[in-house]
Design a protein around this motif. Structure first.
Motif, PDB file in Angstrom:
ATOM      1  N   ASN A 106       0.649  -1.120  -0.063  1.00  0.00           N
ATOM      2  CA  ASN A 106      -0.132  -0.041   0.120  1.00  0.00           C
ATOM      3  C   ASN A 106       0.498   1.284   0.034  1.00  0.00           C
ATOM      4  N   THR A 107       2.002   1.154  -0.553  1.00  0.00           N
ATOM      5  CA  THR A 107       2.916   2.375  -0.792  1.00  0.00           C
ATOM      6  C   THR A 107       2.230   3.572  -1.016  1.00  0.00           C
ATOM      7  N   SER A 108       1.490   3.654  -2.259  1.00  0.00           N
ATOM      8  CA  SER A 108       1.104   4.802  -2.713  1.00  0.00           C
ATOM      9  C   SER A 108       0.159   5.397  -1.576  1.00  0.00           C
ATOM     10  N   GLU A 109      -0.957   4.660  -0.910  1.00  0.00           N
ATOM     11  CA  GLU A 109      -1.953   5.227  -0.173  1.00  0.00           C
ATOM     12  C   GLU A 109      -1.026   5.854   0.891  1.00  0.00           C
ATOM     13  N   LEU A 110      -0.075   5.084   1.578  1.00  0.00           N
ATOM     14  CA  LEU A 110       0.931   5.683   2.724  1.00  0.00           C
ATOM     15  C   LEU A 110       1.535   6.914   2.385  1.00  0.00           C
ATOM     16  N   ALA A 111       2.096   6.936   1.118  1.00  0.00           N
ATOM     17  CA  ALA A 111       2.815   8.133   0.465  1.00  0.00           C
ATOM     18  C   ALA A 111       1.811   9.468   0.462  1.00  0.00           C
ATOM     19  N   GLU A 112       0.610   9.249   0.132  1.00  0.00           N
ATOM     20  CA  GLU A 112      -0.357  10.202   0.197  1.00  0.00           C
ATOM     21  C   GLU A 112      -0.452  10.578   1.377  1.00  0.00           C
ATOM     22  N   ASP A 113      -0.811   9.617   2.341  1.00  0.00           N
ATOM     23  CA  ASP A 113      -1.293  10.237   3.933  1.00  0.00           C
ATOM     24  C   ASP A 113       0.072  10.902   4.460  1.00  0.00           C
ATOM     25  N   LEU A 114       1.250  10.421   4.071  1.00  0.00           N
ATOM     26  CA  LEU A 114       2.391  10.943   4.621  1.00  0.00           C
ATOM     27  C   LEU A 114       2.386  12.346   4.236  1.00  0.00           C
ATOM     28  N   PHE A 115       2.120  12.665   3.033  1.00  0.00           N
ATOM     29  CA  PHE A 115       2.276  14.118   2.599  1.00  0.00           C
ATOM     30  C   PHE A 115       1.258  14.946   3.160  1.00  0.00           C
ATOM     31  N   ALA A 155       5.154   2.989  18.535  1.00  0.00           N
ATOM     32  CA  ALA A 155       5.148   3.388  17.259  1.00  0.00           C
ATOM     33  C   ALA A 155       5.242   2.224  16.400  1.00  0.00           C
ATOM     34  N   LEU A 156       5.595   1.182  16.568  1.00  0.00           N
ATOM     35  CA  LEU A 156       5.778   0.083  15.790  1.00  0.00           C
ATOM     36  C   LEU A 156       4.332  -0.641  15.673  1.00  0.00           C
ATOM     37  N   THR A 157       3.445  -0.732  16.806  1.00  0.00           N
ATOM     38  CA  THR A 157       2.107  -1.045  16.791  1.00  0.00           C
ATOM     39  C   THR A 157       1.379  -0.493  15.751  1.00  0.00           C
ATOM     40  N   ALA A 158       1.499   0.986  15.886  1.00  0.00           N
ATOM     41  CA  ALA A 158       0.842   1.921  15.059  1.00  0.00           C
ATOM     42  C   ALA A 158       1.335   1.719  13.560  1.00  0.00           C
ATOM     43  N   LEU A 159       2.371   1.397  13.419  1.00  0.00           N
ATOM     44  CA  LEU A 159       2.867   1.306  11.826  1.00  0.00           C
ATOM     45  C   LEU A 159       2.260  -0.149  11.336  1.00  0.00           C
ATOM     46  N   TYR A 160       2.355  -1.414  12.115  1.00  0.00           N
ATOM     47  CA  TYR A 160       1.647  -2.533  11.922  1.00  0.00           C
ATOM     48  C   TYR A 160       0.490  -2.171  11.281  1.00  0.00           C
ATOM     49  N   LYS A 161      -0.507  -1.236  11.870  1.00  0.00           N
ATOM     50  CA  LYS A 161      -1.896  -1.060  11.577  1.00  0.00           C
ATOM     51  C   LYS A 161      -1.918  -0.343  10.154  1.00  0.00           C
ATOM     52  N   ARG A 162      -0.850   0.636   9.834  1.00  0.00           N
ATOM     53  CA  ARG A 162      -0.950   1.204   8.583  1.00  0.00           C
ATOM     54  C   ARG A 162      -0.225   0.537   7.320  1.00  0.00           C
ATOM     55  N   CYS A 163       0.618  -0.235   7.718  1.00  0.00           N
ATOM     56  CA  CYS A 163       1.536  -0.751   6.552  1.00  0.00           C
ATOM     57  C   CYS A 163       1.203  -2.125   6.240  1.00  0.00           C
ATOM     58  N   ARG A 164       1.122  -2.511   5.037  1.00  0.00           N
ATOM     59  CA  ARG A 164       0.821  -3.938   4.513  1.00  0.00           C
ATOM     60  C   ARG A 164       1.765  -4.332   3.550  1.00  0.00           C
ATOM     61  N   GLY A 165       1.702  -5.680   3.436  1.00  0.00           N
ATOM     62  CA  GLY A 165       2.827  -6.082   2.456  1.00  0.00           C
ATOM     63  C   GLY A 165       3.833  -6.990   3.235  1.00  0.00           C
ATOM     64  N   ALA A 166       5.009  -7.163   2.639  1.00  0.00           N
ATOM     65  CA  ALA A 166       6.109  -7.835   3.288  1.00  0.00           C
ATOM     66  C   ALA A 166       7.147  -6.696   3.752  1.00  0.00           C
ATOM     67  N   TYR A 167       7.600  -6.900   5.101  1.00  0.00           N
ATOM     68  CA  TYR A 167       8.761  -6.063   5.790  1.00  0.00           C
ATOM     69  C   TYR A 167       9.370  -6.604   6.905  1.00  0.00           C
TER      70      TYR A 167
END
Ligand code: PRP
Ligand code: GLN
Ligand code: MG
Length: 510
Positions: A106-115, A155-167
């Motif tokens: 979900n890179t594009s959605e995250l990039a949009e939210d970050l901006f 912070a990582l708990t929140a990251l897990y809620k936002r980021c999808r895919g493999a990391y």
């Protein structure tokens, strides 16, 4: 695939990270980088190239400090520009560096939210820069002058809620220490280990593969669990926490087929053993379905298929020989960026010992057939070397679907088995017979060893994506952005980028 490493020790870590990266070089040949921390400042050297080419003595001298992270890159998002080499850095909060293996979906959605919402700037089109900025935003949001391990976990708990895919990622925070985390499916591997320093203190290392721990004298503690994070503070204290809800271990099966070194152990599975079993299962299939075969000799296509090739020959009771010799100075061809380079490299990399082919029915074995670049050429070479019949067996099933989790297979059209029957692939590559491993058999080779593994990530064979967010539209967009033709035009961009390297924050310093 990329390789990542992080070390927190009692003495300078620069050469140790360098050594670890050379042990992980098979996971990424495009770029390499090391970032260390000393007296409240980070030092960074990263550039395109192999580890041995990226770091000179002058760089190593600059990479001071007892804490550091490293990365070898195989691009799966954005271009191959040196600006996308890792580790990435953000100055706020505290100063954070991060190295990432995998691919966000979900890179594009995250990039949009970050901006729009988080008011953060992204300087490249790398998903890893996005991952770092999500973490930095969530940590900064806690508004602490000094973070605690619990803050990092929050912070990582929140990251897990936002980021999808493999990391699978490791990073360092200035004045604090090291952290590492693995996605809720544990798609990409990550292990950690420890060793005792001369002064009796414990030093820690996290790495993509256990081989890096072995060689550097660290004892493997265990794999980082899916959705788990760990923190090691500058004072050497280790904290671990399960941060993601609903974690299920579904590791990528292709690590066992191709990516990992055979001497690594991943999620308690010894890769070497899995590959031997792949050879045995293939042999059983041949015995079952082609009992009156006329194979005179089994020859592996080096390097990765050697282990399964030998096991297959032993189970079949057929002679095994190393009839193809590999040029040890050419890297892995599949992870090279362009098809022209891959094609040229196969011939430069492999050559026949003709006497092993002359007048024989030869069974070639490869770990996998992806674009068919390797098998087409090797079968032709085998015929020119005088083989009577040329058969090919693949230790993996037919690769038919794109990968979205850190393997650069973005386009089904580029996969030789996509939309083709076994007989059609056989004809395409020019083999007299082609035998693929069955998916159930491949899974059986790695299954049952670790009861925590409920399922494997097998999307390239099955078209089923474990994160549940990959649909036909996503795959269409991925194909358009990253197929070979799209990357070729990006290659021109890379040259421009290199001309303008002096303006990037990734500058190489002489
Ligand atoms: O069908 P293809 O698109 O050619 O891809 C599959 C081939 O690529 C890999 O080899 P590679 O040279 O990358 O690495 P290796 O030396 O570890 O076998 C893999 O082992 C197969 O041989
Ligand atoms: N293969 C990988 O793990 C790639 C990491 C990241 N997506 C990049 O392209 O740099
Ligand atoms: Mg190979």
């Amino acid at each position: 695939m990329c390789g990542i490493v992080g070390i927190i020790g009692q003495s300078p870590v620069n050469t140790q990270i360098y050594d670890a990266l050379t042990l992980l070089q098979h996971r990424g040949q495009d770029a390499a980088g090391i970032m260390t921390s000393s007296r409240g400042k980070f030092q960074l050297q990263k550039a395109n190239g192999l580890v041995k080419d990226v770091f000179r003595t002058r760089h190593m001298k600059r990479l001071e400090g007892n804490i550091g992270i490293g990365h070898v890159r195989y691009p799966t998002a954005g271009s191959s520009s040196p600006a996308l080499a890792q580790p990435f850095y953000v100055n706020s909060p505290y100063g954070i560096g991060m190295a990432h293996n995998g691919n966000l979906t979900n890179t594009s959605e995250l990039a949009e939210d970050l901006f729009r919402t988080d008011l953060r700037h992204l300087n490249t089109d790398s998903d890893s820069e996005v991952l770092l900025n999500v973490f930095a935003h969530e940590l900064g949001d806690l508004k602490k002058l000094r973070p605690t391990p619990d803050d990092v976990f929050t912070a990582l708990t929140a990251l897990y809620k936002r980021c999808r895919g493999a990391y699978a990622a490791t990073g360092m925070i200035s004045g604090f220490g090291i952290f590492a985390f693995r996605d809720p499916n544990g798609i990409r591997p990550l292990v950690y280990g420890k060793r005792e320093a001369d002064n009796g203190s414990i030093e820690y290392m996290v790495a993509s593969e256990s081989v890096a721990l072995d060689v550097l004298g660290f004892e493997l503690v265990r794999d980082v669990r899916p959705g788990e994070a760990l923190v090691i503070t500058e004072s050497g204290k280790l904290y671990t926490k399960q941060c993601a809800e609903n974690s299920t271990l579904t590791p990528c099966i292709f690590e066992h087929v191709y990516f990992a070194r055979p001497d690594s152990v991943m999620d308690d599975v010894v890769v070497y053993k899995a590959r031997r079993r792949m050879g045995e299962r293939l042999a059983e299939k041949i015995k079952r379905e082609w009992a009156d075969h006329d194979i005179d000799v089994v020859i592996p296509i080096p390097d990765t298929s050697r282990v399964s090739g030998l096991a297959m020959a032993q189970t079949l009771g057929v002679k095994y020989c190393e009839g193809l010799v590999k040029n040890r100075y050419i890297g892995r061809t599949f992870i090279m960026p362009g098809q022209a380079q891959r094609k040229k490299s196969v011939r430069q990399k492999l050559n026949c010992v003709s006497l092993e082919f002359e007048g024989r029915n030869v069974m070639l074995v490869d770990d996998s057939i992806v674009r068919g670049t390797t098998s087409r050429q090797i079968i032709q070479m085998a015929r020119e070397a005088g083989a009577k019949k040329v058969y090919l067996a693949s230790a993996a099933p037919a690769v038919k679907f794109p990968n979205v989790y850190g393997i650069d297979m973005p386009s089904a059209e580029e996969l030789i088995a996509s939309g083709r029957t076994v007989e059609q692939v056989e004809r395409e590559i020019g083999a007299d017979k082609l035998v693929y491993q069955d998916l159930d058999d491949l899974i059986a080779c790695v299954d049952g060893i670790n009861p925590d593994i409920k399922e494997f990530e097998c999307s390239v064979f099955s078209g089923e994506y474990v994160t549940g967010d990959v649909d036909a539209e996503y795959l269409l967009r991925l194909d358009a952005a990253r197929n070979d033709a799209a990357k070729k035009s990006d290659g021109n961009k890379k040259e421009e980028d290199e001309d303008e390297a002096v303006v990037g924050i990734h500058n190489e310093v002489d």
